[in-house]
Scaffold this active site. Structure first.
Site, PDB file in Angstrom:
ATOM      1  N   ASP A 234      33.403 105.470 -35.862  1.00  0.00           N
ATOM      2  CA  ASP A 234      33.923 106.683 -35.224  1.00  0.00           C
ATOM      3  C   ASP A 234      35.192 107.076 -35.975  1.00  0.00           C
ATOM      4  O   ASP A 234      36.309 106.730 -35.576  1.00  0.00           O
ATOM      5  CB  ASP A 234      34.215 106.427 -33.738  1.00  0.00           C
ATOM      6  CG  ASP A 234      32.945 106.255 -32.931  1.00  0.00           C
ATOM      7  OD1 ASP A 234      31.980 107.010 -33.171  1.00  0.00           O
ATOM      8  OD2 ASP A 234      32.899 105.362 -32.072  1.00  0.00           O
TER       9      ASP A 234
ATOM     10  N   HIS B 278      24.035 109.569 -32.079  1.00  0.00           N
ATOM     11  CA  HIS B 278      25.369 109.037 -32.366  1.00  0.00           C
ATOM     12  C   HIS B 278      25.418 107.529 -32.119  1.00  0.00           C
ATOM     13  O   HIS B 278      25.841 106.759 -32.991  1.00  0.00           O
ATOM     14  CB  HIS B 278      26.393 109.758 -31.482  1.00  0.00           C
ATOM     15  CG  HIS B 278      27.788 109.233 -31.576  1.00  0.00           C
ATOM     16  ND1 HIS B 278      28.824 109.988 -32.071  1.00  0.00           N
ATOM     17  CD2 HIS B 278      28.326 108.033 -31.237  1.00  0.00           C
ATOM     18  CE1 HIS B 278      29.934 109.266 -32.035  1.00  0.00           C
ATOM     19  NE2 HIS B 278      29.656 108.071 -31.523  1.00  0.00           N
ATOM     20  N   GLU B 279      24.980 107.116 -30.932  1.00  0.00           N
ATOM     21  CA  GLU B 279      25.093 105.710 -30.572  1.00  0.00           C
ATOM     22  C   GLU B 279      24.182 104.822 -31.426  1.00  0.00           C
ATOM     23  O   GLU B 279      24.597 103.763 -31.890  1.00  0.00           O
ATOM     24  CB  GLU B 279      24.804 105.513 -29.085  1.00  0.00           C
ATOM     25  CG  GLU B 279      25.785 106.191 -28.155  1.00  0.00           C
ATOM     26  CD  GLU B 279      27.235 105.771 -28.377  1.00  0.00           C
ATOM     27  OE1 GLU B 279      27.476 104.642 -28.861  1.00  0.00           O
ATOM     28  OE2 GLU B 279      28.127 106.585 -28.089  1.00  0.00           O
TER      29      GLU B 279
ATOM     30  N   HIS C 238      25.360 103.710 -34.851  1.00  0.00           N
ATOM     31  CA  HIS C 238      26.335 102.620 -34.916  1.00  0.00           C
ATOM     32  C   HIS C 238      25.689 101.257 -35.195  1.00  0.00           C
ATOM     33  O   HIS C 238      26.355 100.348 -35.684  1.00  0.00           O
ATOM     34  CB  HIS C 238      27.110 102.505 -33.599  1.00  0.00           C
ATOM     35  CG  HIS C 238      28.169 103.538 -33.418  1.00  0.00           C
ATOM     36  ND1 HIS C 238      29.036 103.927 -34.414  1.00  0.00           N
ATOM     37  CD2 HIS C 238      28.527 104.250 -32.308  1.00  0.00           C
ATOM     38  CE1 HIS C 238      29.881 104.826 -33.943  1.00  0.00           C
ATOM     39  NE2 HIS C 238      29.583 105.045 -32.668  1.00  0.00           N
TER      40      HIS C 238
END
Length: 200
Positions: free
Chosen positions: A162, A149-150, A153
């Protein structure tokens, strides 16, 4: 013979990701993060194979099949795998109140800085992907999924936003707005986690 193959697997697994640096992480925290990064790489590998029109996990997180959108998903997953494999990442273990960490945050990054992930204390309460089942990962995901997820970004990787959080909301988002789901960080996390768990 089994032990020999286990040793080879561990060795190959560690050679598939770049060395990392750790700031203010305890030995146990460092070990957890290292395992999560390896798990993230394995999950991304499983997800890459799962990009096809008949895959239920793909439809769950990116909606109805479209080859143009699928290409975007493939490119982002490729960028994630390359970044994990080749880029030295610094993991900064932060306390609540530091680096945008609070009791409800697992980790965060600055998209323009593809070299650092701030790991919040709540992150260490997440399950380990390799030891989980679908029920365990349902609400908040896993440590490995959070790394995915991170990293998604990062502008040089996927530049995701998000746009939705949690599985129920993001699954609905994929049905309603698949063109935006391919730009959502949680969608990549859940797809990779599901692809890995279904492959086992």
């Amino acid at each position: 013979m089994t032990r020999f193959f286990a040793i080879i697997t561990i060795f190959l697994g560690f050679s598939s990701v770049a060395k990392a640096e750790f700031i203010r992480c305890t030995p146990d925290e460092q070990s957890s993060i290292e395992r999560a990064v390896l798990g993230a790489f394995d999950a991304l590998s499983a997800a890459t194979v799962a990009i096809n029109s008949s895959n239920g996990a793909y439809r769950s997180w990116f909606g109805v099949w479209d080859p143009v959108r699928a290409k975007q998903v493939r490119n982002t997953l490729s960028g994630l795998k390359t970044h994990i494999r080749t880029s030295k990442i610094t993991y900064f273990c932060a306390q609540n109140g530091e680096q945008n960490c609070d009791s409800g945050t697992y980790a965060n990054v600055f998209p323009n800085d593809p070299t650092t992930i701030y790991i919040c204390q709540n992150y260490f309460n997440l399950p380990v992907l390799a030891e989980s089942d679908f029920q365990e990962v349902f609400d908040s995901g896993t440590q490995a999924g959070t790394i995915i997820h991170e990293m998604s970004h990062y502008n040089v990787v996927g530049g995701t936003d998000d746009l939705c959080y949690n599985r129920g909301v993001c699954a609905d988002y994929a049905r309603r707005s698949p063109s935006r789901a391919i730009h959502n960080a949680d969608s990549y996390q859940y797809f990779a986690e599901d692809a890995f768990l279904k492959k086992r």
